[in-house]
Design a protein around this motif. Structure first.
Motif, PDB file in Angstrom:
ATOM      1  N   THR A   3      -1.013  15.759  -7.793  1.00 46.34           N
ATOM      2  CA  THR A   3       0.098  15.318  -6.549  1.00 46.34           C
ATOM      3  C   THR A   3       1.341  16.567  -6.190  1.00 46.34           C
ATOM      4  N   ASP A 145      -0.392  13.938  -2.281  1.00 46.24           N
ATOM      5  CA  ASP A 145      -0.875  12.805  -2.462  1.00 46.24           C
ATOM      6  C   ASP A 145      -0.385  11.866  -2.578  1.00 46.24           C
ATOM      7  N   GLN A 147       0.364   8.065  -2.792  1.00 41.55           N
ATOM      8  CA  GLN A 147      -0.538   6.743  -2.909  1.00 41.55           C
ATOM      9  C   GLN A 147      -0.994   7.628  -4.677  1.00 41.55           C
ATOM     10  N   LYS A 151       1.485   6.296  -7.670  1.00 37.32           N
ATOM     11  CA  LYS A 151       1.011   4.817  -7.933  1.00 37.32           C
ATOM     12  C   LYS A 151       1.180   5.435 -10.033  1.00 37.32           C
ATOM     13  N   ILE A 200       6.572   9.792   5.766  1.00 39.59           N
ATOM     14  CA  ILE A 200       6.012   8.800   5.059  1.00 39.59           C
ATOM     15  C   ILE A 200       6.876   7.653   5.829  1.00 39.59           C
ATOM     16  N   GLU A 204       4.620   1.913   5.352  1.00 34.67           N
ATOM     17  CA  GLU A 204       3.408   2.891   4.092  1.00 34.67           C
ATOM     18  C   GLU A 204       3.663   2.622   2.542  1.00 34.67           C
ATOM     19  N   VAL A 205       4.487   3.702   2.429  1.00 34.83           N
ATOM     20  CA  VAL A 205       5.213   2.679   1.025  1.00 34.83           C
ATOM     21  C   VAL A 205       5.770   1.784   0.010  1.00 34.83           C
ATOM     22  N   CYS A 207       3.425  -0.862   1.448  1.00 38.29           N
ATOM     23  CA  CYS A 207       1.669  -1.518   0.613  1.00 38.29           C
ATOM     24  C   CYS A 207       1.836  -0.329  -0.299  1.00 38.29           C
ATOM     25  N   ILE A 208       2.038   0.642  -0.087  1.00 37.54           N
ATOM     26  CA  ILE A 208       1.007   1.220  -1.927  1.00 37.54           C
ATOM     27  C   ILE A 208       1.642   0.058  -2.443  1.00 37.54           C
ATOM     28  N   ASP A 211       0.235  -2.288  -3.884  1.00 37.51           N
ATOM     29  CA  ASP A 211      -0.926  -2.611  -4.601  1.00 37.51           C
ATOM     30  C   ASP A 211      -0.974  -2.485  -5.846  1.00 37.51           C
ATOM     31  N   TYR A 212       0.263  -1.852  -6.291  1.00 40.30           N
ATOM     32  CA  TYR A 212       0.120  -1.415  -7.671  1.00 40.30           C
ATOM     33  C   TYR A 212       1.349  -2.607  -8.563  1.00 40.30           C
TER      34      TYR A 212
END
Length: 253
Positions: A3, A145, A147, A151, A200, A204-205, A207-208, A211-212
């Motif tokens: 990152t 990065d 995302q 994560k 960002i 978008e934040v 959604c990321i 996902d986690y």
């Protein structure tokens, strides 16, 4: 994979001699502290935190401050009662933070600084993490990065615990206000420190994080007056915003 954006770290590290000058180039970060602290306190209360001592609303809360720099927000969290681990990829800024905390003996035992990356720290901490919250304040727009960064932040949390992100939306208004006005016209922020394409959006934040295994609970807008270098809450999310999400479940990472 990493990152770390070394170019960004080198640029921010050039402020190391001015980090604790409240009228210097990082003054906006100092001025942002009351809003950042209020948001975290209010959201933790909404998530069940019972305040025993109004003077220390975050007493016994364990927080990891990712990308802590020279410790401006880390110390504010500690003064609020929290036990804080501050990590940063800049060794110079971690040294600044370590030197400054020595001047604050009333909170020094509550703060621990580590020179490391978020991915290396998460690898060591994820199995037995006891953190109540991960804070990533004004750092997401500087990583290579986002995302992967989010994560790794989520890895440090057990279900039911919180992640707080403060960053900058990617809009025309943010380009005009944050880069053109704040950096180039009023010089409230060091010139060239931000890249608009690395901003960002809140969506978008969210959604990321989803996902986690995280559910967003609150997003609030903030704005900076570049003439007075004063912060206030905003009714829109067009520039700066603060986001709180709670980890709901473990996911395969």
């Amino acid at each position: 994979m990493s990152t770390v954006d070394q170019k960004e770290i080198d640029a921010i590290t050039t402020w190391r001699n001015f980090w604790w000058d409240e009228n210097g180039p990082v003054r906006p970060l100092h001025e942002y502290n009351p809003l950042r602290l209020q948001f975290i306190k209010d959201e933790l209360i909404n998530n069940g935190l019972k305040i025993q001592n109004p003077d220390l609303p975050l007493e016994n809360i364990r927080i990891v401050d990712i990308g802590c720099g020279g410790g401006i927000f880390t110390e504010t969290l500690a003064r609020g009662g929290a036990r804080v681990t501050g990590i940063d990829a800049s060794e110079d800024l971690i040294n600044v933070a370590k030197d400054h905390i020595k001047l604050n003996r009333n909170i020094s035992e509550k703060v621990h600084y580590i020179h490391t990356t978020v991915e290396d720290f998460a690898r060591k901490e994820s199995e037995n993490s006891t953190y109540d919250a991960v804070v990533a304040s004004e750092v997401l727009e500087h990583v290579s990065d986002p995302q992967l960064f989010l994560k790794e932040c989520v890895k440090m949390l057990k279900p039911g615990k919180s992640i707080f992100v403060t960053t900058i939306n990617r809009t025309l208004i943010s380009w005009l206000s944050t880069i053109i006005a704040a950096e180039y016209i009023f010089k409230a922020i060091p010139r060239g420190i931000h890249s608009w394409n690395k901003f960002i959006t809140p969506h978008e934040v969210e959604c990321i994080l989803k996902d986690y295994g995280c559910e967003t609970r609150s997003v609030r807008g903030a704005k900076l007056n570049p003439m007075k270098i004063k912060w206030s809450w905003s009714s829109t999310l067009s520039t700066f915003y603060l986001l709180h999400a709670i980890k709901q479940k473990e996911t395969s990472m």
